[in-house]
Motif scaffolding. Structure first.
Motif, PDB file in Angstrom:
ATOM      1  N   LEU A   1       0.636  -1.052   0.062  1.00  0.00           N
ATOM      2  CA  LEU A   1      -0.104   0.013   0.198  1.00  0.00           C
ATOM      3  C   LEU A   1       0.816   1.413  -0.091  1.00  0.00           C
ATOM      4  O   LEU A   1       1.821   1.202   0.654  1.00  0.00           O
ATOM      5  CB  LEU A   1      -0.930   0.154   1.332  1.00  0.00           C
ATOM      6  N   SER A   2       0.429   2.202  -0.651  1.00  0.00           N
ATOM      7  CA  SER A   2       1.250   3.466  -0.812  1.00  0.00           C
ATOM      8  C   SER A   2       0.449   4.583  -1.257  1.00  0.00           C
ATOM      9  O   SER A   2      -0.952   4.350  -1.025  1.00  0.00           O
ATOM     10  CB  SER A   2       2.285   3.338  -1.949  1.00  0.00           C
ATOM     11  N   PHE A   3       0.749   5.852  -1.448  1.00  0.00           N
ATOM     12  CA  PHE A   3      -0.043   6.892  -1.674  1.00  0.00           C
ATOM     13  C   PHE A   3       0.359   7.895  -2.604  1.00  0.00           C
ATOM     14  O   PHE A   3       1.371   7.589  -3.147  1.00  0.00           O
ATOM     15  CB  PHE A   3      -0.179   7.793  -0.227  1.00  0.00           C
ATOM     16  N   ARG A   4      -0.736   8.329  -3.414  1.00  0.00           N
ATOM     17  CA  ARG A   4      -0.504   9.368  -4.431  1.00  0.00           C
ATOM     18  C   ARG A   4      -1.231  10.678  -4.139  1.00  0.00           C
ATOM     19  O   ARG A   4      -2.199  10.804  -3.944  1.00  0.00           O
ATOM     20  CB  ARG A   4      -1.045   8.585  -5.699  1.00  0.00           C
ATOM     21  N   VAL A   5      -0.251  11.407  -4.459  1.00  0.00           N
ATOM     22  CA  VAL A   5      -0.790  13.165  -4.294  1.00  0.00           C
ATOM     23  C   VAL A   5      -1.761  13.248  -5.318  1.00  0.00           C
ATOM     24  O   VAL A   5      -1.394  13.143  -6.643  1.00  0.00           O
ATOM     25  CB  VAL A   5       0.347  14.167  -4.358  1.00  0.00           C
ATOM     26  N   VAL A   6      -2.866  13.846  -5.117  1.00  0.00           N
ATOM     27  CA  VAL A   6      -3.873  14.507  -5.863  1.00  0.00           C
ATOM     28  C   VAL A   6      -3.462  15.656  -6.544  1.00  0.00           C
ATOM     29  O   VAL A   6      -3.431  16.639  -6.039  1.00  0.00           O
ATOM     30  CB  VAL A   6      -5.125  14.483  -5.384  1.00  0.00           C
ATOM     31  N   GLY A   7      -3.647  15.467  -8.016  1.00  0.00           N
ATOM     32  CA  GLY A   7      -3.300  16.831  -8.743  1.00  0.00           C
ATOM     33  C   GLY A   7      -1.742  17.131  -8.663  1.00  0.00           C
ATOM     34  O   GLY A   7      -1.025  16.464  -8.253  1.00  0.00           O
ATOM     35  N   LYS A   8      -1.657  18.461  -9.080  1.00  0.00           N
ATOM     36  CA  LYS A   8      -0.043  19.274  -8.983  1.00  0.00           C
ATOM     37  C   LYS A   8      -0.320  20.401  -7.996  1.00  0.00           C
ATOM     38  O   LYS A   8      -0.247  21.282  -8.514  1.00  0.00           O
ATOM     39  CB  LYS A   8       0.301  19.289 -10.539  1.00  0.00           C
ATOM     40  N   PRO A   9      -0.296  20.016  -6.948  1.00  0.00           N
ATOM     41  CA  PRO A   9      -0.313  21.341  -5.970  1.00  0.00           C
ATOM     42  C   PRO A   9       1.108  22.310  -5.956  1.00  0.00           C
ATOM     43  O   PRO A   9       1.950  21.777  -6.186  1.00  0.00           O
ATOM     44  CB  PRO A   9      -0.423  20.647  -4.453  1.00  0.00           C
TER      45      PRO A   9
ATOM     46  N   ALA B   1       1.578  27.007   5.313  1.00  0.00           N
ATOM     47  CA  ALA B   1       1.254  25.685   5.602  1.00  0.00           C
ATOM     48  C   ALA B   1       0.030  25.313   4.512  1.00  0.00           C
ATOM     49  O   ALA B   1      -0.743  26.280   3.667  1.00  0.00           O
ATOM     50  CB  ALA B   1       0.288  25.800   6.831  1.00  0.00           C
ATOM     51  N   PHE B   2       0.007  24.038   3.988  1.00  0.00           N
ATOM     52  CA  PHE B   2      -0.946  23.735   2.960  1.00  0.00           C
ATOM     53  C   PHE B   2      -1.835  22.343   3.211  1.00  0.00           C
ATOM     54  O   PHE B   2      -0.960  21.488   4.374  1.00  0.00           O
ATOM     55  CB  PHE B   2      -0.302  23.355   1.663  1.00  0.00           C
ATOM     56  N   GLN B   3      -2.677  22.118   2.907  1.00  0.00           N
ATOM     57  CA  GLN B   3      -3.447  20.906   2.937  1.00  0.00           C
ATOM     58  C   GLN B   3      -3.788  20.166   1.799  1.00  0.00           C
ATOM     59  O   GLN B   3      -4.015  20.624   0.662  1.00  0.00           O
ATOM     60  CB  GLN B   3      -4.887  21.183   3.492  1.00  0.00           C
ATOM     61  N   ILE B   4      -2.855  18.895   1.747  1.00  0.00           N
ATOM     62  CA  ILE B   4      -2.353  18.071   0.293  1.00  0.00           C
ATOM     63  C   ILE B   4      -3.502  16.885   0.566  1.00  0.00           C
ATOM     64  O   ILE B   4      -3.426  16.332   1.392  1.00  0.00           O
ATOM     65  CB  ILE B   4      -1.007  17.918   0.298  1.00  0.00           C
ATOM     66  N   ALA B   5      -4.140  16.765  -0.719  1.00  0.00           N
ATOM     67  CA  ALA B   5      -4.899  15.570  -0.723  1.00  0.00           C
ATOM     68  C   ALA B   5      -4.245  14.308  -1.148  1.00  0.00           C
ATOM     69  O   ALA B   5      -3.471  14.504  -2.343  1.00  0.00           O
ATOM     70  CB  ALA B   5      -6.233  15.790  -1.719  1.00  0.00           C
ATOM     71  N   VAL B   6      -4.298  13.080  -0.645  1.00  0.00           N
ATOM     72  CA  VAL B   6      -3.584  11.847  -1.082  1.00  0.00           C
ATOM     73  C   VAL B   6      -4.589  10.905  -1.199  1.00  0.00           C
ATOM     74  O   VAL B   6      -5.512  10.820  -0.472  1.00  0.00           O
ATOM     75  CB  VAL B   6      -2.314  11.713  -0.267  1.00  0.00           C
ATOM     76  N   ILE B   7      -4.344  10.037  -2.137  1.00  0.00           N
ATOM     77  CA  ILE B   7      -5.176   8.816  -2.392  1.00  0.00           C
ATOM     78  C   ILE B   7      -4.376   7.512  -2.327  1.00  0.00           C
ATOM     79  O   ILE B   7      -3.307   7.509  -2.748  1.00  0.00           O
ATOM     80  CB  ILE B   7      -6.287   8.755  -3.696  1.00  0.00           C
ATOM     81  N   PRO B   8      -4.930   6.533  -1.626  1.00  0.00           N
ATOM     82  CA  PRO B   8      -4.239   5.233  -1.797  1.00  0.00           C
ATOM     83  C   PRO B   8      -4.116   4.530  -3.172  1.00  0.00           C
ATOM     84  O   PRO B   8      -4.780   4.832  -4.008  1.00  0.00           O
ATOM     85  CB  PRO B   8      -5.071   4.067  -0.834  1.00  0.00           C
TER      86      PRO B   8
ATOM     87  N   LEU C   1       7.744  27.419 -10.980  1.00  0.00           N
ATOM     88  CA  LEU C   1       7.977  27.009  -9.574  1.00  0.00           C
ATOM     89  C   LEU C   1       8.643  25.883  -9.524  1.00  0.00           C
ATOM     90  O   LEU C   1       9.588  25.654  -8.478  1.00  0.00           O
ATOM     91  CB  LEU C   1       6.693  26.954  -8.943  1.00  0.00           C
ATOM     92  N   ASP C   2       8.382  24.767 -10.508  1.00  0.00           N
ATOM     93  CA  ASP C   2       9.114  23.461 -10.284  1.00  0.00           C
ATOM     94  C   ASP C   2      10.601  23.751 -10.668  1.00  0.00           C
ATOM     95  O   ASP C   2      11.550  23.088  -9.874  1.00  0.00           O
ATOM     96  CB  ASP C   2       8.495  22.458 -11.414  1.00  0.00           C
ATOM     97  N   ALA C   3      10.995  24.511 -11.572  1.00  0.00           N
ATOM     98  CA  ALA C   3      12.239  24.765 -11.723  1.00  0.00           C
ATOM     99  C   ALA C   3      12.979  25.552 -10.932  1.00  0.00           C
ATOM    100  O   ALA C   3      14.188  25.272 -10.257  1.00  0.00           O
ATOM    101  CB  ALA C   3      12.315  25.533 -13.268  1.00  0.00           C
ATOM    102  N   LEU C   4      12.379  26.643 -10.105  1.00  0.00           N
ATOM    103  CA  LEU C   4      12.918  26.939  -9.033  1.00  0.00           C
ATOM    104  C   LEU C   4      13.024  26.275  -7.728  1.00  0.00           C
ATOM    105  O   LEU C   4      13.980  26.490  -7.029  1.00  0.00           O
ATOM    106  CB  LEU C   4      12.075  28.551  -8.456  1.00  0.00           C
ATOM    107  N   ALA C   5      12.297  25.302  -7.408  1.00  0.00           N
ATOM    108  CA  ALA C   5      12.326  24.344  -6.389  1.00  0.00           C
ATOM    109  C   ALA C   5      13.763  23.503  -6.776  1.00  0.00           C
ATOM    110  O   ALA C   5      14.132  23.004  -5.709  1.00  0.00           O
ATOM    111  CB  ALA C   5      11.160  23.272  -6.437  1.00  0.00           C
ATOM    112  N   MET C   6      14.224  23.246  -7.924  1.00  0.00           N
ATOM    113  CA  MET C   6      15.161  22.239  -8.220  1.00  0.00           C
ATOM    114  C   MET C   6      16.271  23.121  -8.553  1.00  0.00           C
ATOM    115  O   MET C   6      17.437  22.225  -8.995  1.00  0.00           O
ATOM    116  CB  MET C   6      14.588  21.126  -9.386  1.00  0.00           C
ATOM    117  N   ALA C   7      16.209  24.300  -8.587  1.00  0.00           N
ATOM    118  CA  ALA C   7      17.404  24.957  -9.299  1.00  0.00           C
ATOM    119  C   ALA C   7      18.829  24.939  -8.225  1.00  0.00           C
ATOM    120  O   ALA C   7      18.529  25.023  -7.051  1.00  0.00           O
ATOM    121  CB  ALA C   7      17.170  26.610  -9.484  1.00  0.00           C
TER     122      ALA C   7
END
Length: 310
Positions: free
Chosen positions: A87-95, A102-109, A304-310
């Motif tokens: 069992l694992s989880f996957r993040v819903v969408g691309k937050p 602070a954020f609320q992130i939805a995950v599904i099994p 934002l993704d590029a800045l996160a990994m820069a």
């Protein structure tokens, strides 16, 4: 969180692989905690009593029944653990997640076609209510407040089951997955960045597309004729005059703020692209190893993704 949950979480964190790499992203049934429930202890004592009576009266049928029940009881402990296997989880969408907020992130099994009597609970949740899942269609909200940027692991989630007979409780902790976290935006530095005029290439009051002046904004003027550059600098609405007046494409370059330090420069650029999206402006983004040309506000996730990994 109860005493048993705190103790099991402490035991999980003391494992060398978890202390080094964090909580696993999927369940391995060999790493699941299993203990009998209150009813399980009652069943165990009942089986022990039947076995003692069988020995006392030397009744082979009672002895065989006690042994068979004991084998079933022991297998139920294993079945409880294997019910959570893989069992694992996957993040819903691309937050779009920013450091320091602070954020609320939805995950599904995922990983299982069906969940049998599985309960989930976020360790960092403010309320301790559990969500029971019968299928993999249910969502769980995970609270997350990252401190830094980059590819980050979500807080652990407690997974519990009492399948198949309710005589044993199996539980473990796994991470909710990995997400990209953009740098913490520095809006104060961004305001200075705008006032210096570094966000445009050569556009001045004439405008990048040939506008020949600026006038006071009049209600009803199309948004693409507003000079968002000057609005960001002075909080005053001005409209571009001339037949070709249009929206300027903003220009953000890492080299122009690199002297502030790597993390500070990324924080300023993050605030800049967020403001550009808020102002509905297209923008260019130049980073040390890659560049993005004419990004629209809807494509801010790429920046934002590029800045996160820069």
């Amino acid at each position: 969180m109860g005493l048993a949950d705190r103790l099991s979480l402490l035991l999980m964190q003391r494992r060398p692989q978890i202390a080094k790499a964090g909580f696993p992203l999927s369940v391995n049934w060999r790493g699941v905690f299993v203990l009998p429930t209150r009813h399980g202890y009652m069943v165990a004592f009942a089986i022990l009593g039947v076995f003692a009576i069988g020995v006392r009266i030397q009744n082979n049928m009672l002895l065989l029944m006690a042994i068979a029940l004991f084998v079933i009881f022991m297998f139920s402990l294993i079945w409880s653990a294997t019910n959570l296997d893989a069992l694992s989880f996957r993040v819903v969408g691309k937050p779009q997640i920013l450091a320091g907020q602070a954020f609320q992130i939805a995950v599904i099994p995922k990983g299982r076609s069906r969940l049998n009597d599985v309960w989930l609970r976020s360790v960092n949740a403010s309320d301790q209510r559990r969500a029971i899942l019968a299928t993999t269609d249910c969502q769980l909200s995970v609270g997350y407040a990252p401190d830094g940027r980059g590819l980050q692991t979500l807080p652990p989630i407690m997974v519990e089951t009492r399948f198949p007979f309710g005589v044993a409780r199996a539980w473990t902790y796994i991470s909710g997955g990995k997400v990209l976290v953009a740098p913490q935006p520095d809006y104060a530095g961004c305001r200075s960045y705008f006032q210096l005029g570094h966000h445009t290439q050569a556009a001045d009051l004439a405008g990048e597309y040939g506008a020949d002046g600026l006038d006071s904004w009049q209600p009803g003027t199309p948004l693409n004729r507003i000079s968002w550059k000057h609005f960001a600098a002075s909080d005053r609405l001005l409209q571009k005059s001339g037949e070709e007046g249009g929206a300027n494409t903003l220009y953000f370059s890492y080299q122009q703020v690199a002297h502030l330090g790597h993390e500070a420069a990324l924080s300023i650029l993050c605030a800049a692209v967020l403001q550009a999206a808020q102002l509905r402006q297209n923008f260019h983004l130049e980073l040390p190893n890659q560049s993005f040309q004419d990004l629209t506000p809807a494509q801010i996730g790429q920046a934002l993704d590029a800045l996160a990994m820069a």
